[in-house]
Design an enzyme around this catalytic site. Sequence first.
Site, mmCIF file in Angstrom:
data_model
loop_
_atom_site.group_PDB
_atom_site.id
_atom_site.type_symbol
_atom_site.label_atom_id
_atom_site.label_comp_id
_atom_site.label_asym_id
_atom_site.label_seq_id
_atom_site.Cartn_x
_atom_site.Cartn_y
_atom_site.Cartn_z
ATOM 1 N N HIS A 180 40.053 29.219 39.541
ATOM 2 C CA HIS A 180 40.738 30.130 40.468
ATOM 3 C C HIS A 180 42.158 30.396 39.988
ATOM 4 O O HIS A 180 43.013 29.521 40.006
ATOM 5 C CB HIS A 180 40.771 29.609 41.906
ATOM 6 C CG HIS A 180 40.795 30.738 42.908
ATOM 7 N ND1 HIS A 180 41.906 31.512 43.145
ATOM 8 C CD2 HIS A 180 39.823 31.243 43.697
ATOM 9 C CE1 HIS A 180 41.626 32.432 44.046
ATOM 10 N NE2 HIS A 180 40.366 32.302 44.393
ATOM 11 N N ASP A 181 42.370 31.621 39.543
ATOM 12 C CA ASP A 181 43.664 32.118 39.065
ATOM 13 C C ASP A 181 44.137 31.486 37.767
ATOM 14 O O ASP A 181 45.314 31.611 37.402
ATOM 15 C CB ASP A 181 44.748 31.973 40.139
ATOM 16 C CG ASP A 181 44.565 32.971 41.275
ATOM 17 O OD1 ASP A 181 43.698 33.857 41.146
ATOM 18 O OD2 ASP A 181 45.280 32.866 42.281
ATOM 19 N N HIS B 262 29.111 42.344 45.422
ATOM 20 C CA HIS B 262 29.195 42.351 43.957
ATOM 21 C C HIS B 262 27.861 41.875 43.383
ATOM 22 O O HIS B 262 26.967 42.689 43.192
ATOM 23 C CB HIS B 262 30.400 41.567 43.433
ATOM 24 C CG HIS B 262 30.789 40.354 44.218
ATOM 25 N ND1 HIS B 262 29.964 39.265 44.367
ATOM 26 C CD2 HIS B 262 31.935 40.060 44.888
ATOM 27 C CE1 HIS B 262 30.590 38.345 45.079
ATOM 28 N NE2 HIS B 262 31.780 38.786 45.421
ATOM 29 N N ARG C 192 30.048 52.630 42.012
ATOM 30 C CA ARG C 192 29.551 53.952 41.667
ATOM 31 C C ARG C 192 28.053 54.096 41.884
ATOM 32 O O ARG C 192 27.509 55.194 41.798
ATOM 33 C CB ARG C 192 29.891 54.233 40.193
ATOM 34 C CG ARG C 192 29.726 55.656 39.731
ATOM 35 C CD ARG C 192 30.784 56.573 40.308
ATOM 36 N NE ARG C 192 30.550 57.941 39.848
ATOM 37 C CZ ARG C 192 31.159 58.483 38.791
ATOM 38 N NH1 ARG C 192 32.031 57.773 38.097
ATOM 39 N NH2 ARG C 192 30.898 59.722 38.428
ATOM 40 N N ASN D 204 32.857 34.195 34.912
ATOM 41 C CA ASN D 204 32.373 34.706 36.191
ATOM 42 C C ASN D 204 32.294 36.231 36.086
ATOM 43 O O ASN D 204 33.298 36.900 35.857
ATOM 44 C CB ASN D 204 33.330 34.282 37.307
ATOM 45 C CG ASN D 204 32.823 34.658 38.690
ATOM 46 O OD1 ASN D 204 32.319 35.756 38.896
ATOM 47 N ND2 ASN D 204 32.969 33.757 39.643
ATOM 48 N N HIS E 102 28.580 34.522 41.917
ATOM 49 C CA HIS E 102 28.798 34.120 43.311
ATOM 50 C C HIS E 102 28.160 35.176 44.208
ATOM 51 O O HIS E 102 28.824 36.122 44.622
ATOM 52 C CB HIS E 102 30.292 33.990 43.594
ATOM 53 C CG HIS E 102 30.611 33.434 44.940
ATOM 54 N ND1 HIS E 102 31.768 32.738 45.209
ATOM 55 C CD2 HIS E 102 29.935 33.460 46.122
ATOM 56 C CE1 HIS E 102 31.785 32.376 46.479
ATOM 57 N NE2 HIS E 102 30.688 32.817 47.051
ATOM 58 N N THR F 94 37.761 36.116 48.877
ATOM 59 C CA THR F 94 37.574 35.230 47.731
ATOM 60 C C THR F 94 37.775 33.796 48.194
ATOM 61 O O THR F 94 38.329 33.551 49.270
ATOM 62 C CB THR F 94 38.560 35.575 46.596
ATOM 63 O OG1 THR F 94 38.243 34.774 45.439
ATOM 64 C CG2 THR F 94 39.992 35.316 47.011
ATOM 65 N N GLU G 273 27.520 29.838 42.372
ATOM 66 C CA GLU G 273 28.398 29.265 43.384
ATOM 67 C C GLU G 273 28.266 30.036 44.685
ATOM 68 O O GLU G 273 27.910 31.216 44.697
ATOM 69 C CB GLU G 273 29.851 29.265 42.904
ATOM 70 C CG GLU G 273 30.440 30.631 42.627
ATOM 71 C CD GLU G 273 31.879 30.562 42.127
ATOM 72 O OE1 GLU G 273 32.249 29.528 41.535
ATOM 73 O OE2 GLU G 273 32.618 31.535 42.338
ATOM 74 N N GLY H 17 36.974 34.470 36.097
ATOM 75 C CA GLY H 17 36.402 35.801 36.230
ATOM 76 C C GLY H 17 37.436 36.895 36.305
ATOM 77 O O GLY H 17 37.581 37.702 35.395
ATOM 78 N N HIS H 18 38.174 36.951 37.407
ATOM 79 C CA HIS H 18 39.063 38.077 37.678
ATOM 80 C C HIS H 18 40.065 38.306 36.547
ATOM 81 O O HIS H 18 40.180 39.415 36.011
ATOM 82 C CB HIS H 18 39.793 37.852 39.000
ATOM 83 C CG HIS H 18 40.684 38.988 39.394
ATOM 84 N ND1 HIS H 18 40.206 40.113 40.026
ATOM 85 C CD2 HIS H 18 42.020 39.183 39.226
ATOM 86 C CE1 HIS H 18 41.214 40.957 40.240
ATOM 87 N NE2 HIS H 18 42.324 40.413 39.763
#
Length: 237
Positions: free
Chosen positions: A190-191, A50, A18, A7, A43, A100, A70, A213-214
């Site tokens: 997720h996580d 984003h 920026r 992701n 997403h 999120t 998604e 992703g994160h």
Amino acid sequence: MTKLSVNINKVATLRNARGGDVPNVVKVALDCETFGADGITVHPRPDERHIRRKDVYDLRPVLHTEFNIEGYPSPEFIDLVLKVKPHQVTLVPDSPDQLTSNAGWDTRTHFDFLSEVLDAFNNAGIRTSVFVSTDLEMIEFAAKAGTDRVELYTEPYASAYGKDKEAAVAPFVEAAKTARSLGLGLNAGHDLNLHNLNYFYQNIPWLDEVSIGHALICDALYLGLERTIQEYKNCLR
């Protein structure tokens, strides 16, 4: 083998902070593919904080792996997906201003709505996935609504992993067995991270895909993107 979909929302967040086009979202996505990613996930949210709609259009013709979009199935989202025609669309129950994804669908309450949306995507030849918790009834109604896959919301597993990993993964194993018995494909996300991913995979080796992703982008700050992707792939072996 379970596929790793990266992701890239956080890459777009950094760019947007920026202005301009650094880092370039398309280049990063292509680099992820070169480094071993099996797919790219985006997403796009209504406020484009984003991933932007333009990013989605820019990515589709150049990606060589699977493209997963998604999001909440608003009219605008549905229109975007039907025009872009990714390999997969994942439906999440997010509100427009949500930070999120933090819950799965109540597929019983929203059964008619989901059935209509899934029909539109299935008829367009797009593989469908519905974001759900481990509640077995939610998985059953997702299957009845016509989805191809479910994506298990894994934040509860990640949160409990450090205390008792066997107890943490147990409801996900049962949910995964139910999905398989219903003929559904299985995704998760997720996580999930380098600490908890391999144990999850060991217990549910028939996973089709994980979307990360994160944590992956955070790890890349220290390890570099190429090594990070290989480390995540190693967790799925």
